[in-house]
Scaffold this motif. Structure first.
Motif, PDB file in Angstrom:
ATOM      1  N   ALA A 196      16.336  -5.296  13.404  1.00 25.82           N
ATOM      2  CA  ALA A 196      15.175  -6.130  12.722  1.00 25.82           C
ATOM      3  C   ALA A 196      14.305  -5.202  12.216  1.00 25.82           C
ATOM      4  O   ALA A 196      13.863  -5.286  11.071  1.00 25.82           O
ATOM      5  N   ASP A 197      13.907  -4.112  12.912  1.00 31.31           N
ATOM      6  CA  ASP A 197      13.142  -3.002  12.477  1.00 31.31           C
ATOM      7  C   ASP A 197      13.666  -2.403  11.237  1.00 31.31           C
ATOM      8  O   ASP A 197      12.649  -2.004  10.528  1.00 31.31           O
ATOM      9  N   ARG A 198      14.855  -2.368  11.074  1.00 30.13           N
ATOM     10  CA  ARG A 198      15.389  -1.444   9.962  1.00 30.13           C
ATOM     11  C   ARG A 198      15.653  -2.582   8.763  1.00 30.13           C
ATOM     12  O   ARG A 198      16.253  -2.280   7.786  1.00 30.13           O
ATOM     13  N   ASP A 253      21.609 -20.007  25.169  1.00 29.69           N
ATOM     14  CA  ASP A 253      20.365 -20.465  24.331  1.00 29.69           C
ATOM     15  C   ASP A 253      19.340 -18.999  24.313  1.00 29.69           C
ATOM     16  O   ASP A 253      18.966 -18.841  23.189  1.00 29.69           O
ATOM     17  N   ARG A 254      19.583 -18.204  24.944  1.00 36.67           N
ATOM     18  CA  ARG A 254      18.800 -16.661  25.142  1.00 36.67           C
ATOM     19  C   ARG A 254      19.392 -16.142  23.822  1.00 36.67           C
ATOM     20  O   ARG A 254      18.547 -15.371  22.996  1.00 36.67           O
ATOM     21  N   ARG A 260      17.637 -15.914  16.294  1.00 35.34           N
ATOM     22  CA  ARG A 260      16.544 -16.570  15.432  1.00 35.34           C
ATOM     23  C   ARG A 260      15.382 -15.621  15.140  1.00 35.34           C
ATOM     24  O   ARG A 260      14.975 -15.538  14.084  1.00 35.34           O
ATOM     25  N   ARG A 261      14.996 -15.041  16.326  1.00 34.15           N
ATOM     26  CA  ARG A 261      13.839 -14.293  16.157  1.00 34.15           C
ATOM     27  C   ARG A 261      13.811 -13.155  15.483  1.00 34.15           C
ATOM     28  O   ARG A 261      13.090 -12.500  14.819  1.00 34.15           O
ATOM     29  N   THR A 262      15.161 -12.590  15.397  1.00 29.62           N
ATOM     30  CA  THR A 262      15.363 -11.484  14.455  1.00 29.62           C
ATOM     31  C   THR A 262      16.143 -11.637  13.297  1.00 29.62           C
ATOM     32  O   THR A 262      16.386 -10.699  12.511  1.00 29.62           O
ATOM     33  N   ARG A 289      20.988 -15.751   3.480  1.00 31.42           N
ATOM     34  CA  ARG A 289      19.695 -14.919   3.161  1.00 31.42           C
ATOM     35  C   ARG A 289      18.912 -15.092   4.138  1.00 31.42           C
ATOM     36  O   ARG A 289      18.621 -16.001   4.721  1.00 31.42           O
ATOM     37  N   SER A 290      18.195 -13.883   4.307  1.00 27.07           N
ATOM     38  CA  SER A 290      17.350 -13.746   5.526  1.00 27.07           C
ATOM     39  C   SER A 290      15.725 -13.712   4.895  1.00 27.07           C
ATOM     40  O   SER A 290      15.802 -13.572   3.672  1.00 27.07           O
TER      41      SER A 290
END
Length: 290
Positions: A196-198, A253-254, A260-262, A289-290
């Motif tokens: 996600a950082d990238r 679930d985790r 979803r968070r990333t 698309r994100s």
């Protein structure tokens, strides 16, 4: 060890009914034709992006000899369009994936490898560059890439559970992770956070055997990991069912929350179900698309 040619054959059979997969078609069109994308602004997609150390699979013509002459290591020159069209795959090859409850059915590992190769077939047909994480196989296009990928995926590892590698994921590329995700979740969280950082977006596909969902065990039962290093014996297996299913639901679930968070997508596939259905999900997840 699986035969890479048989893996490839199975992958192409699953991929056959679907159109070529276009990963982020609008994004790629903007990148290649207009030269605009999220990480930087370039010309028409030919601008230099970075050097990376050459790897065993790199051909001599890909090496930048001028840059390599200033060091003891050979370097490959990568360009913007190559990064924009790159998709990185991680397929769990640990001992856990060798489990299969039916003698006439696929193991989790075999199904995962076939699905990953099937997705690669679709993406390569669409003009994408596909590779494996951890710099094992840098993203490339072409027929030879499928054979190299099949050969590497035919290997199996003797560790109990696999952990995804974030290495080799180029900024703003795409990625697909395929595993049972039953081991320590910390490496998965670390890999997706780094991705996600990238600006890397993609999909997590969890592959499970039907027995792992149903837990059809009663009475005296010995549970043993596929590598043989973990073992648990109980006289009342049925008493463990509710706790096991609750923990499995918690893990799903985790994973879903983490995805979803990333900005990723998550789904679970069972080896008793159609492989084509799982590939269709990958097709849709990788196009979003994100």
């Amino acid at each position: 060890m699986s035969d890479p040619h048989l893996l490839r054959q199975g992958a192409e059979e699953i991929a056959a009914p679907f159109p070529a997969l276009l990963v982020e078609a609008e994004h790629l069109a903007t990148t290649v034709l207009l030269g605009e994308h999220g990480r930087r602004r370039a010309g028409l997609g030919d601008d230099f992006w970075q050097y990376r150390p050459a790897l065993p699979f790199d051909e001599a013509r890909m090496i930048d000899w001028r840059r390599s002459g200033r060091a003891d290591t050979a370097f490959v020159r990568e360009r913007e369009w190559q990064i924009a069209q790159s998709v990185i795959l991680w397929v769990d090859q640990s001992a856990s994936m060798s489990f299969g409850s039916r003698t006439d059915g696929p193991t989790k590992g075999h199904r995962a490898k076939v699905l990953a190769l099937a997705a690669a077939v679709l993406m390569l047909r669409a003009g994408e560059r596909v590779g494996l994480t951890g710099l094992r196989l840098p993203p490339r296009s072409g027929e030879g890439q499928l054979l190299r990928m099949a050969a590497l995926l035919s290997e199996d590892h003797d560790v109990d559970y696999g952990a995804p590698e974030a290495g080799g994921m180029l900024p703003h590329s795409r990625a697909l992770f395929v595993s049972d995700f039953l081991g320590d979740i910390a490496p998965v969280e670390a890999a997706l956070t780094k991705a996600a950082d990238r600006g890397v977006r993609g999909a997590l596909l969890q592959v499970l055997d039907p027995q792992e969902e149903a837990f059809p065990f009663e009475g005296r039962t010995i549970f043993e990991s596929m590598s043989g290093s973990l073992r648990h014996e109980t006289l009342k297996a049925r008493d463990l069912k509710d706790r096991y299913l609750a923990r499995l639901a918690e893990r799903k679930d985790r994973l879903d929350t983490l995805a979803r968070r990333t900005g990723w997508q998550f789904s679970t596939h069972h080896t008793g179900d159609s492989g084509a259905a799982a590939l269709l999900w990958i097709h849709g997840a990788m196009e979003r698309r994100s």
